[in-house]
Design an enzyme around this catalytic site. Structure first.
Site, PDB file in Angstrom:
ATOM      1  N   SER A 551     -21.734   0.096  -4.504  1.00 17.73           N
ATOM      2  CA  SER A 551     -22.855   0.597  -4.869  1.00 17.73           C
ATOM      3  C   SER A 551     -23.126   0.588  -6.343  1.00 17.73           C
ATOM      4  CB  SER A 551     -23.504   1.680  -4.035  1.00 17.73           C
ATOM      5  OG  SER A 551     -24.960   1.807  -4.122  1.00 17.73           O
ATOM      6  N   HIS A 669     -25.913  -1.058   3.787  1.00 18.06           N
ATOM      7  CA  HIS A 669     -25.369  -0.345   2.923  1.00 18.06           C
ATOM      8  C   HIS A 669     -24.553   0.796   3.162  1.00 18.06           C
ATOM      9  CE1 HIS A 669     -25.507  -0.006  -1.639  1.00 18.06           C
ATOM     10  NE2 HIS A 669     -25.335   1.295  -1.368  1.00 18.06           N
TER      11      HIS A 669
END
Length: 698
Positions: A551, A669
């Protein structure tokens, strides 16, 4: 050192002649076509990349040993701190056999009931329980489920006595808090506007606060309470005091480190039309307010206190000028949490304060009225504590989660009558954890700033294959935690280092701000300096050093490999941001303008171009072996970043070290099943092992 054979020729990826003149900058974008995940060209390219990835990674040495050991270490499972409603406690637990943690209740006699088992709902393991909150009386449970990793968090309500679903799914409730009113008939929550009511491409924004009555139609009967006419990227937090009298609403523009805050007395105004008064507005600080059982408002803030302080005031008159320091800012430790113990068994109510001191957790005890420190809460070691939990009705007990680099997540109980701490609940599985040594090392960054990192390894010395991990953003701290992947790597003979870079919260809000916006390069400099420290101290060498991040941490390692390619042998770049010129056009990008800046601003575009990894790729450079990992249902960071960067590196590199991409479907995610976590860890660790010399065939 032997190296794996170079991969086959890279899949063809045509380069477009796209060069835009953006606010005085000429910005090339040769792989813009890879932004379209549904195009035939992109799907053909992804299929070829998948074949290349498996040809390179599936046969790497030591994979089955890693798989076996990571699975064993994950068998420790997980248990969470309790949430109490009367004598009933709610908690999460995952055993070695379970793919996901299960939500349970336990009554006063300890009899357990499984409430929500994501694997029972979806045997494929792609459904996740994102959040849950019982009503104040413990009769109803609001909970949110996502499917396929999309994090859309569909909202449901369950009757706890019967186990029946009484409403849901309510859509567009991603990231919504739930604030129940007494009686369980209604709650406040946050919902996005329908897609047909917002501009094209903005359906992930435009949130509003609503009052919802259980069993009514959310599309026609919800009462709009707050958010009309405010910033489209606002996030809202809502809470209601235990007695139902006080409503607080907080608004933050995206992830910017500041918020506005209001409070309303619901005894003097209707719940659907609360008379909100300002606690804080247009102030560059983060502040939260909690009304305690004693009727006082406790204000947790970093206003005039970058390491945070706790104040008290009257909720009826909560302006800044009325705040009185209860726990002032500490010059070294960061205040992270607090709990109030005020049971009749105690002579005087006490306040527990949670802190991190250079990323290591501690808890102190204070007099509730004066804030005077009276002691400390014993903790099992130098690790991390989770949220401090108390009984809503008060009492003499508090619970907190604990973990460190060799201790699976457990729960400790503190008794304010005796001042003693004891193990309340241990991780359910029994595992043989390897013996490792953890050291906290300080080093100087490029500008002389002292930075710290944890270095985890075995007792034997000498340069060894090493992974350096970092994040450095969004006020996120990296504190000690149990990790099966880290332990498997170290047990195999490697070293694992975790750097507490600027951009995180390890040293408070000033530390965060020193790594955001025009100061983002500080984060990358801290990371390079960590690598140089590991090499200088004899832990590793450049040809044995891998870096890993996901990320915002994927942006970190993307910047690192383009700025200092000679310093690293291997890179794992997961769910990354890499095209910093166009990042805000996709996913939740616009909510991160407060952290990175916006390409729409000429000055900020200059900052972004200085480090944007995709735009810093240069032909003829020998780039390190790089593995991109992306997840097709990632609704936060669009996988297009990794696709474009992968194509750019494959075109540009002069090295035989492979550039490969791992594309995974039906995950997003964040949360995933255990078996998918094992698969991902095996692929990433075996890749880094192969390119740093850790594992050899057997």
């Amino acid at each position: 050192m032997s190296r794996p054979s170079p991969p086959m020729a890279y899949p063809p990826a045509h380069r477009q002649e796209i060069v835009e003149d953006l606010r005085g900058h000429r910005v090339p974008d040769p792989y813009r076509w890879l932004e379209d995940a549904r195009s035939e060209d992109t799907r053909t390219w992804l299929t070829a990349q998948d074949e290349l990835f498996h040809r390179h990674v599936d046969g790497l040495p030591g994979r089955e040993r890693l798989r076996k050991r990571i699975s064993e270490l994950l068998g420790a499972g997980h248990v969470s701190s309790p949430t109490w409603r009367g004598d009933v406690r709610f908690f999460m637990r995952r055993t070695a056999e379970q793919e996901h943690a299960v939500l349970y209740t336990a009554d006063a006699e300890g009899a357990e009931t499984a409430l929500i088992d994501p694997t029972e709902i979806d045997p494929a393991g792609t459904t996740t329980l994102d959040s849950w909150r019982p009503d104040l009386e413990g009769r109803l449970l609001a909970y949110q489920l996502s499917h396929g990793g999309d994090e859309e968090s569909l909202l449901y309500v369950m009757d706890l006595a019967s186990g029946e679903q009484v409403e849901g799914p309510i859509e567009r409730s991603r990231y919504s808090p739930i604030a129940w009113l007494p009686g369980g008939d209604a709650y406040y929550y946050v919902r996005r506007l329908p897609k047909d009511q917002v501009p094209e491409g903005e359906d992930q924004y435009h949130r509003r606060v609503y009052l919802h009555r259980v069993g009514t139609d959310p599309d026609t009967d919800d009462v709009l309470v707050f958010g009309e006419g405010m910033e489209k990227t606002n996030y809202y937090n809502i809470s209601v005091s235990r007695d139902g009298r006080w409503l607080t609403i907080s608004a933050s523009q995206g992830t910017a480190p500041r918020n506005d805050l209001w409070i309303a007395d619901l005894s003097a105004s209707a719940p659907g039309r609360p008379a909100l008064q300002v606690v804080q507005q247009d102030v560059d600080a983060e502040t939260g307010l909690y009304v305690g059982r004693d009727g006082r408002a406790y204000v947790f803030t970093d206003r005039d206190a970058p390491r945070a302080r706790l104040c008290v005031t009257d909720p009826a008159d909560p302006g800044h000028e009325t705040w009185r320091d209860l726990i002032p800012e500490d010059p070294e430790a960061v205040l992270t949490d607090f709990a109030i113990l005020d049971g009749p068994e105690l002579e005087r109510p006490v306040l527990l304060a949670g802190w991190t001191r250079h990323a290591i957790s501690e808890i102190t005890v204070h007099d509730l009225e004066t804030g005077e420190r009276t002691g400390t809460v014993p903790t099992p070691g130098l690790g991390s504590i989770g949220g401090l939990a108390e009984r809503p009705e008060g009492g003499h007990e508090a619970w907190f989660g604990y973990t460190d680099n060799v201790t699976p997540a457990s729960v400790e109980r503190y008794d304010a009558r005796t001042g003693e701490t004891g193990l309340w609940a241990s991780a359910p599985g029994s595992v043989d954890v390897p013996e490792v040594q953890t050291r906290q090392v300080a080093y100087s960054s490029k500008d002389g700033t002292q930075v710290r990192m944890l270095v985890i390894g075995r007792a034997d010395g000498g340069p060894r294959p090493t992974i350096l991990y970092g994040y450095g953003g969004f006020n996120v701290p990296l504190t000690p935690a149990y990790s099966a992947g880290v332990l498997a790597w170290v047990e195999a003979g490697g070293v694992y280092a975790i750097a507490n870079l600027r951009g995180g919260s390890e040293e408070g809000e000033d530390w965060h701000r020193a790594g955001m916006l025009d100061r983002k390069q500080n984060v990358f400099d801290d990371f390079h300096a960590a690598a140089e420290k590991l090499i200088a101290d004899g832990w590793t060498t450049p040809d044995r050093l891998a870096i890993s991040g996901g990320s915002n941490g994927g942006l970190l390692v993307g910047a690192a490999l383009t700025q200092r390619p000679e310093l690293y042998a291997a890179v794992v770049c997961s769910a990354p941001l890499l095209d910093m010129v166009r990042y805000e056009r996709f996913g939740l990008g616009q909510t991160w303008n407060g952290e990175y800046g916006s390409a729409d601003d000429p000055e900020q575009l200059g900052w972004l171009l200085e480090y944007s990894p995709y735009h810093r790729v240069r032909e003829g450079v020998a780039y390190p072996a790089t593995l991109f990992t992306v997840f097709e249902n990632d609704g936060r960071v669009d996988p297009l970043h990794a696709r474009k960067m992968c194509a750019a590196l494959q075109h540009a590199t002069s090295a035989e070290a492979p550039i490969v991409l791992r594309n995974e479907s039906e995950v997003g995610h964040s949360a995933r099943s255990v078996s998918r976590s094992v698969d991902l860890s095996v692929d990433t660790l075996s890749f880094m092992a192969a390119h740093t010399g850790l594992l050899s065939p057997r």
